[in-house]
Design a protein around this motif. Structure first.
Motif, PDB file in Angstrom:
ATOM      1  N   CYS A 212      47.648  -0.972 -72.056  1.00  0.00           N
ATOM      2  CA  CYS A 212      47.302   0.038 -71.618  1.00  0.00           C
ATOM      3  C   CYS A 212      47.566   1.142 -71.113  1.00  0.00           C
ATOM      4  O   CYS A 212      46.821   0.036 -70.257  1.00  0.00           O
ATOM      5  CB  CYS A 212      45.595  -0.312 -72.569  1.00  0.00           C
ATOM      6  SG  CYS A 212      45.866  -0.557 -73.952  1.00  0.00           S
ATOM      7  N   LEU A 213      48.198   2.492 -70.272  1.00  0.00           N
ATOM      8  CA  LEU A 213      47.974   2.577 -69.191  1.00  0.00           C
ATOM      9  C   LEU A 213      47.099   3.025 -69.106  1.00  0.00           C
ATOM     10  O   LEU A 213      46.715   3.682 -69.536  1.00  0.00           O
ATOM     11  CB  LEU A 213      49.303   3.318 -69.575  1.00  0.00           C
ATOM     12  CG  LEU A 213      50.809   2.723 -69.726  1.00  0.00           C
ATOM     13  CD1 LEU A 213      52.213   3.657 -70.493  1.00  0.00           C
ATOM     14  CD2 LEU A 213      51.385   2.426 -68.546  1.00  0.00           C
ATOM     15  N   ASP A 214      46.947   3.076 -67.171  1.00  0.00           N
ATOM     16  CA  ASP A 214      46.108   4.159 -66.881  1.00  0.00           C
ATOM     17  C   ASP A 214      46.231   5.972 -66.795  1.00  0.00           C
ATOM     18  O   ASP A 214      47.237   6.240 -66.182  1.00  0.00           O
ATOM     19  CB  ASP A 214      45.448   3.783 -65.984  1.00  0.00           C
ATOM     20  CG  ASP A 214      43.920   4.481 -64.952  1.00  0.00           C
ATOM     21  OD1 ASP A 214      44.078   5.524 -64.245  1.00  0.00           O
ATOM     22  OD2 ASP A 214      43.123   3.818 -64.757  1.00  0.00           O
ATOM     23  N   ALA A 215      45.860   6.610 -67.101  1.00  0.00           N
ATOM     24  CA  ALA A 215      46.400   7.424 -67.844  1.00  0.00           C
ATOM     25  C   ALA A 215      45.705   8.825 -66.383  1.00  0.00           C
ATOM     26  O   ALA A 215      47.068   9.449 -66.329  1.00  0.00           O
ATOM     27  CB  ALA A 215      45.072   8.759 -68.783  1.00  0.00           C
ATOM     28  N   GLY A 216      44.699   8.365 -65.564  1.00  0.00           N
ATOM     29  CA  GLY A 216      44.597   8.993 -64.391  1.00  0.00           C
ATOM     30  C   GLY A 216      46.153   8.566 -63.326  1.00  0.00           C
ATOM     31  O   GLY A 216      46.426   9.659 -62.508  1.00  0.00           O
ATOM     32  N   LEU A 217      46.132   7.550 -63.477  1.00  0.00           N
ATOM     33  CA  LEU A 217      47.270   6.784 -62.546  1.00  0.00           C
ATOM     34  C   LEU A 217      48.733   7.446 -62.871  1.00  0.00           C
ATOM     35  O   LEU A 217      49.388   8.008 -62.131  1.00  0.00           O
ATOM     36  CB  LEU A 217      47.534   5.959 -62.060  1.00  0.00           C
ATOM     37  CG  LEU A 217      46.098   5.064 -61.535  1.00  0.00           C
ATOM     38  CD1 LEU A 217      46.237   3.574 -61.278  1.00  0.00           C
ATOM     39  CD2 LEU A 217      46.700   5.230 -60.352  1.00  0.00           C
TER      40      LEU A 217
END
Length: 227
Positions: A212-217
C-alpha cells in the motif's frame, strides 16, 4: 375460572390471561389500572419469575454464550486500486484516480530529463506527463506473471495529485479492492529499501501481498518530476 366468595373472578397466578387484558377482560381492577402491567399482581409475578431457581443446564448455556469470542463484521473502510509493476503488486487510494487508459508510447519532452519522467501521452485529446513509478520507487519493471486465469494487459493509470494529473504505466491491473484498514500489516524489513520508504503497509488479498503506497509521498515525487 375460580370465583371468590362473592362470585367475582379471583386474582392470582396468571390472572392476566384469564380475566385480564389477554383474557376475557372481566377483572374489576382494569378500570383502575387500564392494563395488567400496571397492577401489583402482574409485577409480583414478574419478581417471582426473576427469583426462580435455575438448573445447571441453564447456567452452562449462558456460560458458553458469554465465553464465546465476540464476532464483529469487518467494516470495509478503505478502497484502493491494485496494479502490478514487475514482480510487485502495489496499490494507491481510489480517490487519486481519474481514469484507466490503454497503454501508449509516451513522446519525449525536449530538454526535460527529470528522473522518472518518460514524456507526455495523449489520452482522450488531453496531454498528461507520463511518469515511471518503477523508477521513482526503485523497482524493476521486468519479471512478474499475471494471476492464474487472467490475461495481462499493460495500462496507464491516470491519477490526480493536487491540481495536476499524471499517467503512470503499469504492467497489469487487478482493479479496486475494498478492505478494512485493520487488515493492513506492517511491511517486512526484507522489502526493497527504495520501495519500503513509500509503503504504509502490506495488504494480504487472496494469493497476493499488496504494497500500500503512501499517497502523499508518491504525489510529492510525481510533482518533483515537473520542476
Amino acid at each position: 375460572m375460580n370465583p371468590t366468595d362473592d362470585g367475582s373472578p379471583s386474582h392470582g397466578a396468571g390472572c392476566w390471561s384469564r380475566i385480564g387484558v389477554t383474557g376475557d377482560g372481566s377483572c374489576e381492577l382494569l378500570t383502575q389500572h387500564a392494563h395488567c402491567r400496571n397492577c401489583g399482581e402482574y409485577a409480583g409475578a414478574a419478581l417471582q419469575n426473576l427469583a426462580r431457581a435455575v438448573d445447571d443446564g441453564y447456567l452452562r448455556e449462558w456460560a458458553e454464550h458469554f465465553r464465546a469470542p465476540e464476532t464483529r463484521d469487518e467494516r470495509l473502510d478503505s478502497s484502493s486500486v491494485v496494479f502490478r509493476i514487475g514482480r510487485e503488486w502495489l496499490a494507491l487510494p481510489t480517490a487519486m484516480f481519474v481514469r484507466i487508459a490503454p497503454h501508449t508510447t509516451p513522446h519525449r519532452v525536449p530538454h526535460r530529463a527529470a528522473p522518472g519522467l518518460r514524456g507526455v501521452v495523449n489520452v482522450g485529446g488531453r496531454l498528461y506527463p507520463c511518469v515511471s513509478l518503477a523508477e521513482l520507487l526503485g523497482i524493476g519493471e521486468d519479471g512478474g506473471e499475471s494471476r492464474q486465469g487472467r490475461h495481462t494487459f499493460a495500462r496507464l493509470l491516470l491519477v490526480q495529485w493536487e491540481e495536476r494529473a499524471y499517467a503512470l504505466p503499469v504492467a497489469d491491473l487487478h482493479g479496486i479492492v475494498r478492505y478494512a484498514a485493520t487488515r493492513v500489516l506492517p511491511p517486512a524489513a526484507t522489502i526493497n529499501k527504495g520501495l519500503l520508504r513509500y509503503l504504509t503497509g502490506v495488504l494480504p488479498e487472496q494469493d497476493m501481498r499488496i504494497g500500500c503506497l503512501d499517497a502523499g509521498l508518491v504525489g510529492h515525487q510525481l510533482a518533483r518530476t515537473l520542476r
